[in-house]
Design an enzyme around this catalytic site. Structure first.
Site, PDB file in Angstrom:
ATOM      1  CB  THR A  13      -0.679  -0.005   1.069  1.00 14.33           C
ATOM      2  OG1 THR A  13      -1.806  -0.907   1.055  1.00 14.33           O
ATOM      3  CG2 THR A  13      -1.815   1.146   1.549  1.00 14.33           C
ATOM      4  CB  THR A 272      -1.567 -21.912  21.103  1.00 18.08           C
ATOM      5  OG1 THR A 272      -2.806 -21.869  21.546  1.00 18.08           O
ATOM      6  CG2 THR A 272      -0.658 -20.970  21.228  1.00 18.08           C
TER       7      THR A 272
HETATM    8  N1  ASP Z   1      -3.002  -5.373   0.326  1.00 18.53           N
HETATM    9  C1  ASP Z   1      -1.833  -4.769   0.648  1.00 18.53           C
HETATM   10  C2  ASP Z   1      -0.756  -5.671   0.700  1.00 18.53           C
HETATM   11  O1  ASP Z   1      -0.344  -6.359   1.459  1.00 18.53           O
HETATM   12  C3  ASP Z   1      -2.222  -4.054   1.950  1.00 18.53           C
HETATM   13  C4  ASP Z   1      -1.094  -3.271   2.568  1.00 18.53           C
HETATM   14  O2  ASP Z   1       0.033  -3.063   1.974  1.00 18.53           O
HETATM   15  O3  ASP Z   1      -1.147  -2.616   3.533  1.00 18.53           O
HETATM   16  O4  ASP Z   1       0.315  -5.613  -0.331  1.00 18.53           O
END
Ligand code: ASP
Length: 337
Positions: A13, A272
């Site tokens: 992201t 767990t």
């Molecule tokens: N879907 C994104 C990823 O894991 C989520 C993120 O980066 O926060 O690349």
């Protein structure tokens, strides 16, 4: 001499843009954005070299092949930099942060994974702070470990789990205290860090190709389903059991399926499902039944760390017996009991 930090930009992201059908990584975009940030030219900031991976990935698309590529990249650039920042999507960041310590044996420099919940391009974001602090940590703190920095906390990588899909405090390391807290000051809890190894960084393994899986027990799980999971070519299984590592001991067929698999050489490690606490297979008859069929305790390892460790040990040629023993021993700070 200014400090030098290598940024391995794998995707996530932090560098994404919304081109109409949801956030996705865009080649060249983050580098451009970083060039426009005056704070990165501040005298307190290290010199940075950014290596953008091709293709940039949403971390949901990451596989052990990518973990190895990151480890190799760090290995090849190790001598020329004071520290390393891995920009990564949050979805599977805990897996990569758990795998890297096994792949970077002898590490004596900081490797800090980070990313963000909101892209850097957005007005309100957590990307800027995560990035800047991760860079400062990698440049100026003699942390000989793979860590994950997120939401003002520095964690040991192989202890992390993603615990929040929305909040800026997306990660936790439930069975190990944070290695650092970031407020007005950057405070590193030095007493919690591993000692520097005094060794040279070893080359990462050539392959990470063991057939391993994890399975979360659920009430009503059938022996037939379990048998299917345990079928060849499976070599290792992380069994995410209840509480202190318990499983139904009234279902003999289920226990037989586990016994048959261990007899065939499948390493079965019990972790767990609980976020905190450790497996103790002697505590209940439902745990002792697993010991009887050859399952080994994963103690307080996260199922994520157990999975990456199992893959690493089997891929690097350890025998069934060695793998069982090493799964119960601390190699990189992943296990504390
Ligand atoms: N879907 C994104 C990823 O894991 C989520 C993120 O980066 O926060 O690349």
């Amino acid at each position: 001499m200014p400090k030098r930090v290598y940024i391995a930009y794998t995707g996530g992201t932090i560098g994404m843009v919304n081109a109409g059908d949801g956030y996705a990584p865009a080649p060249g975009f983050l580098e451009q954005r970083l060039r426009e940030m005056p704070e990165l030219r501040d005298a307190a900031m290290p010199e940075i070299v950014l290596h953008e991976y091709t293709p940039l990935l949403d971390s949901s698309n990451m596989t052990p092949r990518e973990w190895l590529a990151i480890a190799r990249d760090i290995f090849e650039n190790y001598a020329a930099f004071d520290g390393f920042v891995v920009l990564h999507g949050t979805d599977t960041m805990a897996y990569t942060a758990s795998a890297l310590p096994f792949l970077l044996q002898g590490l004596n420099k900081p490797v800090i994974l980070t990313g963000s919940q909101i892209p850097l391009v957005e007005l309100r974001n957590d990307a800027r702070e995560n990035l800047i602090t991760a860079l400062l940590l990698a440049a100026n703190y003699a942390i000989p470990e793979v860590c994950l920095y997120f939401g003002a906390k520095l964690f040991r990588g192989c202890r992390t789990v993603k615990v929040n899909a929305q909040g800026f405090d997306a990660f936790d390391s439930p069975n190990y205290p944070p290695l650092g807290d970031v407020g007005i000051d950057i405070q590193v809890n030095w007493n919690l860090l591993r000692a520097a190894t005094g060794e040279n960084l070893s080359a990462p393994p050539r392959e990470l190709n063991a057939t391993v899986a994890s399975l979360r027990l659920f009430p009503g799980i059938s022996a037939e389903f379990l048998r299917n999971v345990l079928k060849p070519p499976l070599q290792g299984l992380v069994l995410e059991a209840y509480g202190t590592g318990n499983a139904p001991n009234h279902n003999q067929e289920l226990l037989d399926a586990l016994a048959e698999a261990t007899a065939r050489g499948v390493v079965i490690v019990d972790c767990t499902q609980c976020l905190r606490g450790a497996v103790k297979l002697n505590a209940y008859a439902t745990g002792a039944a697993l010991l009887d069929v050859g399952v080994v305790s994963g103690a307080d390892m996260t199922p994520i760390a157990a999975l990456t460790k199992l893959n690493y040990l089997i891929s690097t040629g350890h025998s069934f017996q060695e793998t069982r023993e090493l799964m119960q021993r601390d190699l990189c700070g992943e296990i504390s009991v």
